[in-house]
Design a protein around this motif. Structure first.
Motif, PDB file in Angstrom:
ATOM      1  N   GLY A 115      -3.218   2.224  11.369  1.00 50.80           N
ATOM      2  CA  GLY A 115      -3.754   0.931  11.771  1.00 50.80           C
ATOM      3  C   GLY A 115      -2.695  -0.150  11.706  1.00 50.80           C
ATOM      4  O   GLY A 115      -2.574  -0.982  12.617  1.00 50.80           O
ATOM      5  N   ALA A 116      -1.905  -0.153  10.639  1.00 51.87           N
ATOM      6  CA  ALA A 116      -0.846  -1.149  10.489  1.00 51.87           C
ATOM      7  C   ALA A 116       0.205  -0.997  11.585  1.00 51.87           C
ATOM      8  O   ALA A 116       0.691  -1.987  12.145  1.00 51.87           O
ATOM      9  N   VAL A 117       0.567   0.236  11.908  1.00 53.00           N
ATOM     10  CA  VAL A 117       1.550   0.488  12.963  1.00 53.00           C
ATOM     11  C   VAL A 117       1.052  -0.064  14.297  1.00 53.00           C
ATOM     12  O   VAL A 117       1.791  -0.751  15.020  1.00 53.00           O
ATOM     13  N   LEU A 118      -0.204   0.197  14.627  1.00 52.11           N
ATOM     14  CA  LEU A 118      -0.741  -0.219  15.920  1.00 52.11           C
ATOM     15  C   LEU A 118      -0.908  -1.730  16.008  1.00 52.11           C
ATOM     16  O   LEU A 118      -0.646  -2.339  17.050  1.00 52.11           O
ATOM     17  N   VAL A 119      -1.332  -2.340  14.912  1.00 51.62           N
ATOM     18  CA  VAL A 119      -1.479  -3.798  14.888  1.00 51.62           C
ATOM     19  C   VAL A 119      -0.130  -4.479  15.087  1.00 51.62           C
ATOM     20  O   VAL A 119      -0.009  -5.477  15.812  1.00 51.62           O
ATOM     21  N   GLN A 120       0.905  -3.936  14.462  1.00 47.19           N
ATOM     22  CA  GLN A 120       2.242  -4.508  14.616  1.00 47.19           C
ATOM     23  C   GLN A 120       2.749  -4.329  16.036  1.00 47.19           C
ATOM     24  O   GLN A 120       3.287  -5.256  16.654  1.00 47.19           O
ATOM     25  N   LEU A 121       2.541  -3.142  16.623  1.00 46.13           N
ATOM     26  CA  LEU A 121       2.993  -2.902  17.985  1.00 46.13           C
ATOM     27  C   LEU A 121       2.235  -3.761  18.998  1.00 46.13           C
ATOM     28  O   LEU A 121       2.776  -4.111  20.048  1.00 46.13           O
ATOM     29  N   ALA A 122       0.996  -4.117  18.665  1.00 44.13           N
ATOM     30  CA  ALA A 122       0.213  -4.982  19.548  1.00 44.13           C
ATOM     31  C   ALA A 122       0.648  -6.438  19.453  1.00 44.13           C
ATOM     32  O   ALA A 122       0.079  -7.303  20.136  1.00 44.13           O
TER      33      ALA A 122
ATOM     34  N   ALA B 116       2.200  -6.066   8.306  1.00 40.43           N
ATOM     35  CA  ALA B 116       0.977  -5.349   8.653  1.00 40.43           C
ATOM     36  C   ALA B 116       0.463  -4.531   7.473  1.00 40.43           C
ATOM     37  O   ALA B 116      -0.746  -4.444   7.247  1.00 40.43           O
ATOM     38  N   LEU B 117       1.364  -3.939   6.718  1.00 42.69           N
ATOM     39  CA  LEU B 117       0.954  -3.146   5.556  1.00 42.69           C
ATOM     40  C   LEU B 117       0.386  -4.022   4.441  1.00 42.69           C
ATOM     41  O   LEU B 117      -0.399  -3.553   3.615  1.00 42.69           O
ATOM     42  N   ASP B 118       0.781  -5.289   4.412  1.00 42.69           N
ATOM     43  CA  ASP B 118       0.271  -6.204   3.396  1.00 42.69           C
ATOM     44  C   ASP B 118      -1.093  -6.798   3.760  1.00 42.69           C
ATOM     45  O   ASP B 118      -1.694  -7.520   2.967  1.00 42.69           O
ATOM     46  N   LEU B 119      -1.589  -6.504   4.957  1.00 40.84           N
ATOM     47  CA  LEU B 119      -2.908  -6.976   5.349  1.00 40.84           C
ATOM     48  C   LEU B 119      -3.991  -6.294   4.517  1.00 40.84           C
ATOM     49  O   LEU B 119      -3.890  -5.102   4.204  1.00 40.84           O
ATOM     50  N   GLU B 120      -5.033  -7.050   4.194  1.00 37.35           N
ATOM     51  CA  GLU B 120      -6.205  -6.408   3.617  1.00 37.35           C
ATOM     52  C   GLU B 120      -6.812  -5.478   4.655  1.00 37.35           C
ATOM     53  O   GLU B 120      -6.646  -5.671   5.864  1.00 37.35           O
ATOM     54  N   VAL B 121      -7.521  -4.468   4.191  1.00 33.05           N
ATOM     55  CA  VAL B 121      -8.108  -3.483   5.099  1.00 33.05           C
ATOM     56  C   VAL B 121      -8.985  -4.176   6.143  1.00 33.05           C
ATOM     57  O   VAL B 121      -8.931  -3.853   7.334  1.00 33.05           O
TER      58      VAL B 121
ATOM     59  N   CYS C 246      -6.810  -5.984   8.744  1.00 31.60           N
ATOM     60  CA  CYS C 246      -6.207  -5.036   9.678  1.00 31.60           C
ATOM     61  C   CYS C 246      -7.260  -4.540  10.667  1.00 31.60           C
ATOM     62  O   CYS C 246      -6.984  -4.400  11.867  1.00 31.60           O
ATOM     63  N   ALA C 247      -8.471  -4.303  10.186  1.00 32.88           N
ATOM     64  CA  ALA C 247      -9.547  -3.855  11.065  1.00 32.88           C
ATOM     65  C   ALA C 247      -9.865  -4.908  12.118  1.00 32.88           C
ATOM     66  O   ALA C 247     -10.094  -4.589  13.290  1.00 32.88           O
ATOM     67  N   ALA C 248      -9.875  -6.178  11.708  1.00 34.63           N
ATOM     68  CA  ALA C 248     -10.154  -7.265  12.652  1.00 34.63           C
ATOM     69  C   ALA C 248      -9.085  -7.328  13.738  1.00 34.63           C
ATOM     70  O   ALA C 248      -9.391  -7.493  14.928  1.00 34.63           O
ATOM     71  N   LEU C 249      -7.827  -7.179  13.355  1.00 36.24           N
ATOM     72  CA  LEU C 249      -6.744  -7.220  14.335  1.00 36.24           C
ATOM     73  C   LEU C 249      -6.770  -5.972  15.225  1.00 36.24           C
ATOM     74  O   LEU C 249      -6.478  -6.045  16.422  1.00 36.24           O
TER      75      LEU C 249
ATOM     76  N   ARG D 285      -1.280  -1.168   2.342  1.00 34.76           N
ATOM     77  CA  ARG D 285      -0.280  -0.558   1.456  1.00 34.76           C
ATOM     78  C   ARG D 285      -0.959   0.172   0.297  1.00 34.76           C
ATOM     79  O   ARG D 285      -0.504   1.238  -0.141  1.00 34.76           O
ATOM     80  N   ASP D 286      -2.068  -0.404  -0.198  1.00 36.10           N
ATOM     81  CA  ASP D 286      -2.832   0.260  -1.253  1.00 36.10           C
ATOM     82  C   ASP D 286      -3.381   1.598  -0.753  1.00 36.10           C
ATOM     83  O   ASP D 286      -3.358   2.604  -1.480  1.00 36.10           O
ATOM     84  N   LEU D 287      -3.904   1.608   0.480  1.00 38.77           N
ATOM     85  CA  LEU D 287      -4.438   2.849   1.039  1.00 38.77           C
ATOM     86  C   LEU D 287      -3.345   3.904   1.181  1.00 38.77           C
ATOM     87  O   LEU D 287      -3.583   5.088   0.929  1.00 38.77           O
ATOM     88  N   LEU D 288      -2.153   3.481   1.579  1.00 39.44           N
ATOM     89  CA  LEU D 288      -1.041   4.424   1.690  1.00 39.44           C
ATOM     90  C   LEU D 288      -0.702   5.030   0.330  1.00 39.44           C
ATOM     91  O   LEU D 288      -0.467   6.233   0.215  1.00 39.44           O
TER      92      LEU D 288
END
Length: 239
Positions: A26-33, A42-47, A50-53, A115-118
């Protein structure tokens, strides 16, 4: 914002996300978008953030309508459901009321980040303990040792963390035709976005391979070609 359905970006997204850990896609795709300046941000976003983005990226590239599958928690029947992703206005409004943390039984629980999920995914047998140690603090601000928590405390903290995250996610809901139970489940938008890319990118690569073999054109030329024209040439190959 960049359109992940654009051919070159679509393949780049598929390249990068396919080799990324599942929890980090999710973080990878949000950053690429283009919705975050870099992957670290993107990794520092709350879950939920990141879902909203990811919802914005999906709406731009593939539209707001998505399908999902829910397992009935009552009878285990698999159910198909359809949901419309929130609009940008709805996402902004939700962000304004999103709970950042919860206080439960003397503990403060914050929403987990990507990042926590990772970190949790790196130790799947200890995933819950990893999230508790990273996202929970005692009233004096000291970290929590999950091994010292009672079963009741751990259950309360798990429920609080789940509530903080689920409040930010669109919900799939329907009545189970098999047992009449009302089923609700949070929609993992980042996973839905990746699924669309993982279907669309290989299909595009197949088109490119067929046309390159038939006409000798380069991948760059074919990706720059409008989709309608590629389809017209494909029809000529088929005939």
């Amino acid at each position: 914002m960049r359109d992940l359905a654009e051919p070159e970006l679509l393949l780049e997204a598929w390249d990068q996300a396919s080799v990324a850990p599942v929890a980090g896609r999710g973080a990878v795709l949000v950053q690429l978008a283009g919705l975050c300046p870099d992957l670290d941000s993107a990794l520092d976003l709350e879950v939920g953030e990141c879902a909203a983005l990811a919802a914005l990226a999906h709406a731009r590239a593939f539209g707001r309508e998505v399908a999902g599958v829910i397992t009935c928690s009552s009878c285990a029947e698999l159910l198909s459901a359809q949901v419309s992703l929130p609009t940008a206005h709805e996402l902004v409004a939700a962000a304004a009321t999103r709970p950042q943390q919860a206080v439960v039984a003397g503990f403060t629980v914050r929403a987990p980040t990507m990042r926590d999920l990772l970190a949790a995914a790196e130790s799947p047998d200890r995933a819950c303990a990893v999230l508790l140690s990273r996202c929970v603090r005692r009233s004096d601000g000291s970290p929590v040792d999950p091994a010292e928590l009672t079963a009741q405390e751990q259950s309360l903290l798990d429920e609080a963390a789940e509530a903080i995250t689920d409040d930010t996610l669109p919900m799939l809901g329907m009545r189970c035709p098999a047992c009449d139970y009302q089923v609700r489940a949070a929609l993992d938008i980042a996973a839905v976005l990746w699924d669309r890319i993982d279907i669309t990118a290989p299909a595009l690569m197949e088109e490119v391979a067929v046309l390159a073999q038939a006409f000798g054109w380069s991948e760059a030329d074919l990706l720059a070609m409008p989709a309608a024209r590629r389809a017209a040439y494909l029809a000529k190959v088929d005939t």
